[in-house]
Design a protein around this motif. Structure first.
Motif, PDB file in Angstrom:
ATOM      1  N   ARG A 173     -28.977 -44.858  19.366  1.00  0.00           N
ATOM      2  CA  ARG A 173     -28.758 -44.132  20.617  1.00  0.00           C
ATOM      3  C   ARG A 173     -28.840 -42.623  20.423  1.00  0.00           C
ATOM      4  NH1 ARG A 173     -23.769 -47.407  23.624  1.00  0.00           N
ATOM      5  NH2 ARG A 173     -24.839 -49.447  23.749  1.00  0.00           N
ATOM      6  N   LEU A 174     -29.266 -42.213  19.278  1.00  0.00           N
ATOM      7  CA  LEU A 174     -29.458 -40.785  19.043  1.00  0.00           C
ATOM      8  C   LEU A 174     -30.556 -40.241  19.950  1.00  0.00           C
ATOM      9  CD1 LEU A 174     -29.485 -40.755  15.126  1.00  0.00           C
ATOM     10  CD2 LEU A 174     -27.776 -39.617  16.556  1.00  0.00           C
ATOM     11  N   ILE A 175     -30.454 -38.949  20.274  1.00  0.00           N
ATOM     12  CA  ILE A 175     -31.534 -38.308  21.027  1.00  0.00           C
ATOM     13  C   ILE A 175     -32.781 -38.239  20.135  1.00  0.00           C
ATOM     14  CG2 ILE A 175     -30.008 -36.989  22.523  1.00  0.00           C
ATOM     15  CD1 ILE A 175     -30.410 -34.574  20.672  1.00  0.00           C
ATOM     16  N   ASP A 176     -33.939 -38.146  20.732  1.00  0.00           N
ATOM     17  CA  ASP A 176     -35.169 -38.106  19.945  1.00  0.00           C
ATOM     18  C   ASP A 176     -35.247 -36.846  19.096  1.00  0.00           C
ATOM     19  OD1 ASP A 176     -36.061 -40.548  20.857  1.00  0.00           O
ATOM     20  OD2 ASP A 176     -37.193 -39.683  22.530  1.00  0.00           O
ATOM     21  N   ARG A 177     -34.857 -35.731  19.692  1.00  0.00           N
ATOM     22  CA  ARG A 177     -34.857 -34.454  18.971  1.00  0.00           C
ATOM     23  C   ARG A 177     -33.952 -33.478  19.720  1.00  0.00           C
ATOM     24  NH1 ARG A 177     -39.452 -32.603  17.388  1.00  0.00           N
ATOM     25  NH2 ARG A 177     -40.484 -34.633  17.361  1.00  0.00           N
ATOM     26  N   PRO A 178     -33.426 -32.462  19.043  1.00  0.00           N
ATOM     27  CA  PRO A 178     -32.561 -31.488  19.723  1.00  0.00           C
ATOM     28  C   PRO A 178     -33.282 -30.772  20.858  1.00  0.00           C
ATOM     29  CG  PRO A 178     -32.347 -31.306  17.339  1.00  0.00           C
ATOM     30  CD  PRO A 178     -33.512 -32.210  17.591  1.00  0.00           C
ATOM     31  N   ASN A 179     -32.506 -30.373  21.865  1.00  0.00           N
ATOM     32  CA  ASN A 179     -33.026 -29.668  23.036  1.00  0.00           C
ATOM     33  C   ASN A 179     -33.167 -28.178  22.710  1.00  0.00           C
ATOM     34  OD1 ASN A 179     -33.260 -28.246  25.491  1.00  0.00           O
ATOM     35  ND2 ASN A 179     -32.261 -29.898  26.611  1.00  0.00           N
ATOM     36  N   LEU A 180     -34.394 -27.728  22.550  1.00  0.00           N
ATOM     37  CA  LEU A 180     -34.620 -26.346  22.127  1.00  0.00           C
ATOM     38  C   LEU A 180     -34.196 -25.337  23.186  1.00  0.00           C
ATOM     39  CD1 LEU A 180     -38.049 -26.550  20.244  1.00  0.00           C
ATOM     40  CD2 LEU A 180     -35.737 -26.534  19.302  1.00  0.00           C
ATOM     41  N   ASP A 181     -34.321 -25.690  24.455  1.00  0.00           N
ATOM     42  CA  ASP A 181     -33.875 -24.771  25.514  1.00  0.00           C
ATOM     43  C   ASP A 181     -32.371 -24.542  25.405  1.00  0.00           C
ATOM     44  OD1 ASP A 181     -36.413 -24.482  26.552  1.00  0.00           O
ATOM     45  OD2 ASP A 181     -36.183 -26.136  27.988  1.00  0.00           O
ATOM     46  N   PHE A 182     -31.635 -25.622  25.181  1.00  0.00           N
ATOM     47  CA  PHE A 182     -30.180 -25.511  25.015  1.00  0.00           C
ATOM     48  C   PHE A 182     -29.842 -24.670  23.789  1.00  0.00           C
ATOM     49  CE2 PHE A 182     -26.487 -27.066  22.683  1.00  0.00           C
ATOM     50  CZ  PHE A 182     -25.468 -26.804  23.588  1.00  0.00           C
ATOM     51  N   ILE A 183     -30.566 -24.915  22.676  1.00  0.00           N
ATOM     52  CA  ILE A 183     -30.282 -24.206  21.426  1.00  0.00           C
ATOM     53  C   ILE A 183     -30.570 -22.712  21.572  1.00  0.00           C
ATOM     54  CG2 ILE A 183     -30.957 -23.961  18.995  1.00  0.00           C
ATOM     55  CD1 ILE A 183     -31.504 -26.995  19.011  1.00  0.00           C
ATOM     56  N   ASN A 184     -31.676 -22.379  22.216  1.00  0.00           N
ATOM     57  CA  ASN A 184     -32.001 -20.963  22.437  1.00  0.00           C
ATOM     58  C   ASN A 184     -30.914 -20.261  23.236  1.00  0.00           C
ATOM     59  OD1 ASN A 184     -34.464 -20.756  21.052  1.00  0.00           O
ATOM     60  ND2 ASN A 184     -35.600 -21.635  22.764  1.00  0.00           N
ATOM     61  N   LYS A 185     -30.422 -20.948  24.251  1.00  0.00           N
ATOM     62  CA  LYS A 185     -29.356 -20.381  25.079  1.00  0.00           C
ATOM     63  C   LYS A 185     -28.071 -20.223  24.267  1.00  0.00           C
ATOM     64  CE  LYS A 185     -26.749 -21.150  29.351  1.00  0.00           C
ATOM     65  NZ  LYS A 185     -26.496 -22.071  30.492  1.00  0.00           N
ATOM     66  N   LEU A 186     -27.797 -21.224  23.422  1.00  0.00           N
ATOM     67  CA  LEU A 186     -26.588 -21.184  22.592  1.00  0.00           C
ATOM     68  C   LEU A 186     -26.652 -20.030  21.590  1.00  0.00           C
ATOM     69  CD1 LEU A 186     -23.907 -22.472  21.728  1.00  0.00           C
ATOM     70  CD2 LEU A 186     -25.209 -24.013  20.243  1.00  0.00           C
ATOM     71  N   VAL A 187     -27.791 -19.837  20.974  1.00  0.00           N
ATOM     72  CA  VAL A 187     -27.961 -18.740  20.007  1.00  0.00           C
ATOM     73  C   VAL A 187     -27.712 -17.400  20.702  1.00  0.00           C
ATOM     74  CG1 VAL A 187     -29.603 -17.512  18.527  1.00  0.00           C
ATOM     75  CG2 VAL A 187     -29.574 -20.007  18.540  1.00  0.00           C
ATOM     76  N   TYR A 188     -28.285 -17.255  21.892  1.00  0.00           N
ATOM     77  CA  TYR A 188     -28.110 -16.008  22.637  1.00  0.00           C
ATOM     78  C   TYR A 188     -26.627 -15.782  22.956  1.00  0.00           C
ATOM     79  CZ  TYR A 188     -27.722 -12.933  26.658  1.00  0.00           C
ATOM     80  OH  TYR A 188     -27.324 -11.943  27.526  1.00  0.00           O
ATOM     81  N   GLU A 189     -25.947 -16.817  23.416  1.00  0.00           N
ATOM     82  CA  GLU A 189     -24.541 -16.672  23.812  1.00  0.00           C
ATOM     83  C   GLU A 189     -23.657 -16.333  22.618  1.00  0.00           C
ATOM     84  OE1 GLU A 189     -23.722 -20.389  25.695  1.00  0.00           O
ATOM     85  OE2 GLU A 189     -24.586 -19.788  27.640  1.00  0.00           O
ATOM     86  N   ILE A 190     -23.900 -16.993  21.483  1.00  0.00           N
ATOM     87  CA  ILE A 190     -23.102 -16.723  20.284  1.00  0.00           C
ATOM     88  C   ILE A 190     -23.323 -15.296  19.807  1.00  0.00           C
ATOM     89  CG2 ILE A 190     -22.818 -17.289  17.839  1.00  0.00           C
ATOM     90  CD1 ILE A 190     -23.457 -20.200  18.546  1.00  0.00           C
ATOM     91  N   ARG A 191     -24.582 -14.889  19.734  1.00  0.00           N
ATOM     92  CA  ARG A 191     -24.893 -13.550  19.243  1.00  0.00           C
ATOM     93  C   ARG A 191     -24.343 -12.476  20.192  1.00  0.00           C
ATOM     94  NH1 ARG A 191     -28.463 -12.408  15.375  1.00  0.00           N
ATOM     95  NH2 ARG A 191     -29.639 -14.352  15.641  1.00  0.00           N
ATOM     96  N   ASN A 192     -24.548 -12.694  21.472  1.00  0.00           N
ATOM     97  CA  ASN A 192     -24.081 -11.724  22.470  1.00  0.00           C
ATOM     98  C   ASN A 192     -22.563 -11.599  22.449  1.00  0.00           C
ATOM     99  OD1 ASN A 192     -24.790  -9.976  24.764  1.00  0.00           O
ATOM    100  ND2 ASN A 192     -23.638 -11.464  25.986  1.00  0.00           N
TER     101      ASN A 192
END
Length: 350
Positions: free
Chosen positions: A326-345
């Motif tokens: 039941r794992l996802i096929d691959r991580p959601n890059l849109d979500f990850i990009n947003k997360l990186v921005y939020e953490i850095r900011n």
């Protein structure tokens, strides 16, 4: 930026013990590996001085910049994924901001291939060490002359044997290119004409001489360029390995006489077992509950071919597990990009 400068900068957001001590597979001679994550200071991040990784010479200590770390997570890199679930007793420092990086957002079916591919790379390394153990390279390096051959009658003989049999001094030899015949030369000899010999010391090519047209060659010489290049590569690889090898690990591999690197084989099965657990339970079990079995592999209690067969069977099992996972096929890059921005900011603002 050095590791010392990084630690003084206040940029580290995560730091932990990793490797064998985190797996619970350490012994008395085990090194202590450190892995961590940092956020590059704002001035450097927005300049041309971006640094994606800082490590020591042996790579026992390595810190990844947030962007690089998240990129590797998105690809389900095994060594990086482990940092999301290291045992609490291995965590040296964790900034609250690191808690927003959750393993559930990254665990995916990519793990089947990344963990398994890494595992089978360890098998190749395990066998590759044996080639170095049973095929040592002499410290005294061969020269160009050792790869030069002279045609005499119906056979070719080593240049050194040729001059020895003729009682000739190599320094009085001279070479001239032979048209339309690659790596072939006319060989001349004279004690009066100041020829250059066939190769200078530490040279990687033969040496040509200026020869009067009236002179007659004494033989045809062939320089085995490919053979010399292969030898140089093998020589450099072997002595680089000797310089950097872990002597305790080397002595262990010699003593069990099984012709493979037992530690590499241990990691093969650790990775395959972790891949299986991720597919079945969506868990990254860094601290191993199969410690005794893995250490028995490290102690070389199995034959190489038996371990390869077991690994191949495990790999086939992974196909079924991940097909039904039941794992996802691959991580959601849109979500990850947003997360990186939020953490850095958030980090820069606070």
């Amino acid at each position: 930026m050095t590791i010392e400068e990084l630690k003084k900068s206040g940029s580290i957001i995560f730091e932990s013990i990793s490797g064998s001590r985190a797996y619970g597979l350490d012994t008395a001679t085990s090194d202590t590996d450190i892995r961590g994550v940092f956020i590059l200071p704002k001035e450097q991040f927005y300049s041309l001085n971006y640094i994606e990784q800082i490590n020591n010479e042996t790579n026992d200590i390595a810190y990844y910049e947030l962007g690089k770390f998240m990129e590797l997570l998105s690809k389900n890199n095994p060594n990086i994924m482990e940092l999301l679930n290291v045992p609490d007793d291995c965590i040296l420092y964790k900034h609250p901001i690191f808690n927003s990086i959750k393993k559930e957002d990254f665990l995916s079916k990519l793990c089947k291939n990344t963990f398994a591919n890494y595992a089978f790379t360890q098998i190749k390394k395990a066998r590759g060490l044996n080639k170095k153990i049973v095929n040592p390279v002499n410290k005294e390096r061969k020269s160009v002359e050792d790869f030069c051959y002279v045609r005499e009658d119906k056979q070719s003989i080593l240049f050194k044997d040729f001059v020895s049999s003729k009682d000739l001094n190599p320094k009085y030899c001279g070479l001239v290119n032979l048209s339309h015949m690659k790596d072939c030369y006319n060989l001349f000899y004279s004690e009066k004409l100041n020829y250059n010999g066939i190769a200078r010391e530490k040279a990687n090519q033969v040496c040509l001489s200026s020869v009067p047209k009236s002179e007659k060659p004494i033989a045809l010489l062939y320089f085995n360029v490919d053979g010399y290049s292969t030898y140089c590569k093998k020589y450099n690889e072997y002595w680089d390995w000797v310089e950097k090898r872990n002597d305790e690990r080397y002595k262990s591999n010699i003593s069990h006489n099984k012709n493979y690197d037992a530690k590499n084989m241990m990691h093969t099965f650790r990775l395959l077992h972790m891949a299986k657990e991720i597919g079945l339970n969506k868990e990254i079990n860094v601290r191993r509950n199969d410690r005794d079995y893995l250490l028995s592999i490290k102690n070389a209690e199995f034959e190489y071919d038996e371990l390869v067969s077991r690994a191949q069977t495990l790999n086939e099992v992974l196909d079924t597990i991940y097909d039904n996972s039941r794992l996802i096929d691959r991580p959601n890059l849109d979500f990850i990009n947003k997360l990186v921005y939020e953490i850095r900011n958030d980090f820069y603002n606070k």
